[in-house]
Motif scaffolding. Structure first.
Motif: not given
Lengths: 325, 325
Positions: B33-52
């Protein structure tokens, strides 16, 4: 077709030897080859193959997933050995000793990824359910390891917590191996669940027996130093029960032995075993262990599969139970 | 429907916040929870959504797998930080610093298992191919980390080996994110491969730019200490090229700076940057970086999708490229 353990074991070892790991980077893939080559008894993949055999003659379709389970088991050993700072595993240096910790972490990681490759050939219709069950089981194994580490620094561990810890850390993977094999072989959800129940209960009983053997095993047959758990204050079922039941002077004596930093190992083993004997711990542990075995065998009895076929599993489990090391 | 980055990002963060991790054992799940909450830019999941989005308007079906990719990325950071003994990540203590190494190893392990849960909702027809591609990518990321560690103790790293290392360690996951999103959105294998090519090439170009920024970045905009890589003798593209090209006195000077145990940081940065300047390293790195960007954008151009739709991805990548920290 009868199920031949020795033949299945030879096939498993043959397949494991030919797993398609890359040559490079060597430092990443060599430790995986190393730990898999130093074969244990391959109990889990054998259970998976037997689980399959209960519902279908051949077991070729279960071979790769069975190897996945064995790889996962070895992955947990690889990482657990780092956490426990264990120098040896099955008589040879652990990966973090032979290479180093970073290598052991990273090789373990890629090994876990490669586990999932073994499931890719599963019929797409049941792949999601197999993966979902495997993921749950794999997470539970990690939870068990976490509880086990928590117990090391915990003053008082409850019996129920200990039983749950060993269920998670060792039993669920035995249960999953059988359940997965059964599902791959065409078992119904209910049938697969009975086998899972069998595996889990045998697993817990088995671990309790292991705790017993550490103290009451025959040194000539037992693989490790008898009393090793006592010397290390390892929170086994025996120690947890003794801490729960000891009163007054006995309790003080037990706690004193646990706190002593310098002592004669043989004396500590003798004295603590004496307390166990006074408290009837051996009998309590045997009763607990046997009640799990019984519960397991009852689940197997309820499984609607021909008795001759179930005999393979029954005998295999009996052999495991009767082993003395 | 247009693709709105900010909206997608908010949805991703919302979903990540509500991931179903157990409460217990705390020490196992809190670090995730700790590492996921300290969010980065979420580049990879955004790329996945854009790819879709390039192939289908809504992207709800890609949401969970996209989160799986983000979780995998954070898992690698968690374990890499142990290996690199990094005290901080995104400005806060790393997991092994805040808890301890064992906790970081085990939490990471269960996190990797939980990555695979995110793929379970994928249409069973394409689940095996998505998993097979993910497994390959995940193993390659580990290979990249291994090569990176090997380079630390290696006297002479070749340019080609360095480029392959950064491709594995950082670029393939960007490529996979896009490829996966595209496949989930109904892209053909050829279309998905073009997007993978785009992602990988942008990723390598991006890492080369990162190497450049460490030396030639604007201190006011750059997040880290300018010259940090020079001080640490980090084998970046710049250093590798300089070691390859330097001759005679220049080569001796560069090697002397690398061997010096005690030095003034600012002086070392100034002197080594001077050597880079003499060798025209900045230009070489920019050319190399730009050629990867160009190759990436060419793949995107070849993708038979309406230009308006591709613009989202083009702009997103341009933003990443133009960032100065």
């Amino acid at each position: 077709m009868a199920f031949e353990i020795e033949k299945a074991l030879a096939e498993l070892n043959q397949e494991i030897e030919h797993l398609p790991f890359k040559a490079e980077p060597q430092r990443l893939y060599d430790p995986i080859r190393y730990i898999l080559a130093n074969s244990g008894k391959r109990v889990r993949p054998l259970l998976a193959l037997i689980g399959y055999y209960l519902f279908d003659d051949t077991y070729a379709k279960a071979m790769q997933p069975a190897i996945g389970v064995e790889m996962f088991h070895n992955f947990t050993l690889l990482h657990d050995d780092i956490m426990d700072q264990a120098p040896l595993r099955r008589g040879i240096p652990t990966v973090h000793e032979k290479w180093d910790e970073n290598t052991a972490i990273l090789s373990g990681d890629v090994m876990l990824v490669k586990v999932y490759d073994r499931f890719l050939g599963v019929d797409p219709e049941i792949l999601p359910v197999i993966l979902q069950k495997f993921n749950r089981c794999a997470a539970e194994v990690c939870e068990g390891q976490q509880y086990d580490m928590n117990f090391e620094t915990s003053d008082r561990v409850q019996e129920a917590d200990y039983l749950e810890m060993i269920r998670l850390k060792t039993a669920v993977l035995l249960g999953f191996s059988l359940e997965m094999g059964a599902l791959l072989g065409g078992a119904s959800a209910g049938e697969a669940t009975l086998l899972k129940e069998f595996g889990e209960n045998i697993g817990v009983g088995f671990q309790l027996k292991d705790d017993l053997l550490d103290v009451y095993g025959d040194q000539r047959k037992f693989g490790k130093q008898v009393g090793g758990d006592i010397i290390a204050n390892k929170k086994t079922y025996l120690l947890i029960k003794a801490l729960e039941l000891a009163e007054g002077e006995q309790s003080e004596k037990l706690n004193a032995w646990m706190e002593k930093k310098e002592f004669d190992g043989a004396e500590k083993v003798r004295e603590v075993t004496g307390i166990y004997n006074d408290l009837n711990i051996k009998h309590l542990a045997e009763t607990q262990s046997n009640s799990y075995f019984q519960k397991g065998f009852e689940a197997l009895e309820r499984l609607p599969v021909a008795v001759e076929r179930k005999k393979v599993l029954f005998d295999f489990a009996q052999n495991l139970i009767n082993r003395e090391k």
